[in-house]
Design a protein around this motif. Structure first.
Motif, PDB file in Angstrom:
ATOM      1  N   PRO A 167       0.804  -1.230   0.000  1.00  0.00           N
ATOM      2  CA  PRO A 167       0.000   0.000   0.000  1.00  0.00           C
ATOM      3  C   PRO A 167       0.836   1.278   0.000  1.00  0.00           C
ATOM      4  N   ALA A 168       2.000   1.250   0.635  1.00  0.00           N
ATOM      5  CA  ALA A 168       2.835   2.450   0.708  1.00  0.00           C
ATOM      6  C   ALA A 168       3.535   2.767  -0.608  1.00  0.00           C
ATOM      7  N   ILE A 169       3.555   1.792  -1.541  1.00  0.00           N
ATOM      8  CA  ILE A 169       4.246   2.031  -2.811  1.00  0.00           C
ATOM      9  C   ILE A 169       3.224   2.030  -3.956  1.00  0.00           C
TER      10      ILE A 169
ATOM     11  N   ALA B 176      17.087   2.875  -6.619  1.00  0.00           N
ATOM     12  CA  ALA B 176      17.184   4.257  -7.103  1.00  0.00           C
ATOM     13  C   ALA B 176      16.069   4.558  -8.091  1.00  0.00           C
ATOM     14  N   GLY B 177      15.829   3.627  -9.007  1.00  0.00           N
ATOM     15  CA  GLY B 177      14.742   3.813  -9.963  1.00  0.00           C
ATOM     16  C   GLY B 177      13.394   3.857  -9.289  1.00  0.00           C
TER      17      GLY B 177
ATOM     18  N   THR C 215       8.442   9.145  -5.908  1.00  0.00           N
ATOM     19  CA  THR C 215       8.502  10.561  -5.529  1.00  0.00           C
ATOM     20  C   THR C 215       8.098  11.486  -6.670  1.00  0.00           C
ATOM     21  N   SER C 216       8.030  10.959  -7.883  1.00  0.00           N
ATOM     22  CA  SER C 216       7.663  11.797  -9.025  1.00  0.00           C
ATOM     23  C   SER C 216       6.216  11.610  -9.452  1.00  0.00           C
TER      24      SER C 216
ATOM     25  N   SER D  22      -1.131   8.431 -11.453  1.00  0.00           N
ATOM     26  CA  SER D  22      -0.418   9.546 -12.102  1.00  0.00           C
ATOM     27  C   SER D  22       1.076   9.277 -12.221  1.00  0.00           C
ATOM     28  N   LYS D  23       1.403   8.050 -12.646  1.00  0.00           N
ATOM     29  CA  LYS D  23       2.798   7.651 -12.793  1.00  0.00           C
ATOM     30  C   LYS D  23       3.389   8.219 -14.081  1.00  0.00           C
ATOM     31  N   ASN D  24       4.680   8.498 -14.035  1.00  0.00           N
ATOM     32  CA  ASN D  24       5.408   8.899 -15.233  1.00  0.00           C
ATOM     33  C   ASN D  24       5.766   7.647 -16.022  1.00  0.00           C
TER      34      ASN D  24
END
Length: 303
Positions: free
Chosen positions: A97-99, A164-165, A171-172, A253-255
């Motif tokens: 849920p957090a990701i 990192a990815g 965060t984006s 709303s993912k890039n």
């Protein structure tokens, strides 16, 4: 013109070496027997997640590389399975849920939906640690080679690779990032571990540094193409086919490549990456047919 630019007469089914999936799964089951004596509350989710199906894409790349070099696949199997362990751990944590907060994985309830969030976190932690244990316990090779493959896998999966990815991804969300940042995100989130699957096998087969550079170039390019096609599948395939929740990227709303580039341009970029991968693999003195077929499969897959 490279193979990816031609009309390939093979179907997706014939391009992918599905005959290797069963071989890998038998070995995964064998390794899972090591965990019969741990608490059932942990062994059950570990086995559920590792044996939940899927293409076994990363270990198959390990074996396909070994076959191309004329190496015995059994000599590569511990590392191939270790990489599948790492991939499985990443899926468990991605679905939390957090990701990504996803309830479906490979057509089944995700780990946290079936066993609870706390258990899912711990199962992922255990699988990640045990991946390295497989290499330490079962991979037969020189100490130098073992250290080299461990370094490849750690760099691909850790703070300078997959994680990192993933941090850029979460965060984006709800922001628009640059196309350069998007490529960085997907290269690290997906491409690095796919590339490590191939280079680790190359190391175990005795490939020289120049050959490893070409293998790495092939791996990073097919890895990026794989993620681009994944973004497209999220839009066009239903959950029954893909095994994942349809349209999740848009909801969150993912890039993604389709979001920043559009569908047609995304498909073109994926094909360009496959062509670059083909050029890289053709520089190597090996039987590259399996790796070529897998690269072409990426462009036509539906799940």
């Amino acid at each position: 013109m490279t193979i990816a630019g031609k009309k390939n007469k093979k179907s997706a089914r014939n391009l992918y070496p599905y005959h290797l999936v069963g071989i890998i799964e038998k070995q995964l089951e064998k390794y899972l027997n090591d965990y019969n004596n741990i608490p059932r509350e942990l062994s059950e989710p570990v086995k559920y997640c590792i044996m939940s199906g899927g293409k076994r894409f990363r270990p198959i790349l390990c074996l396909a590389t070994a076959i191309g070099f004329g190496c015995e696949t059994s000599n590569i199997m511990p590392t191939a399975c270790a990489i599948e362990f790492i991939h499985s751990y990443s899926l468990i944590h991605d679905d939390l849920p957090a990701i990504d907060d996803d309830d479906l994985r490979r057509g089944k309830p995700s780990c946290h939906k079936k066993f609870g969030e706390a258990t899912a976190i711990l199962a992922g932690d255990a699988i990640f640690a045990e991946a390295f244990n497989l290499i330490l316990k079962y991979q037969k090779c020189t100490s130098e080679k073992k250290l080299r493959i461990l370094s490849e896998i750690v760099n691909a999966s850790g703070a300078s690779g997959m994680v990192a990815g993933q941090i850029v991804d979460i965060t984006s969300a709800s922001k628009t990032i640059s196309k350069k940042a998007l490529e960085y995100m997907h290269t690290n989130k997906t491409g690095r571990l796919i590339s490590a699957s191939i280079t680790s096998s190359g190391i175990l087969c005795g490939a020289e540094d120049g050959t490893l550079d070409s293998l790495r170039e092939y791996g990073l390019n097919i890895g990026l193409a794989f993620q681009i096609t994944d973004d497209i599948i999220d839009i066009i395939s239903n959950s029954t086919v893909s095994g994942k929740t349809r349209g999740k990227d848009k909801v969150q709303s993912k890039n993604t490549y389709p979001f920043l580039w559009g569908m047609d341009k995304s498909r073109k970029i994926a094909e360009e990456k496959i062509n670059t991968a083909m050029d890289a693999i053709k520089r190597i003195n090996m039987d590259s047919q399996l790796l070529e077929d897998i690269a072409n499969f990426i462009l036509v897959r539906k799940a």
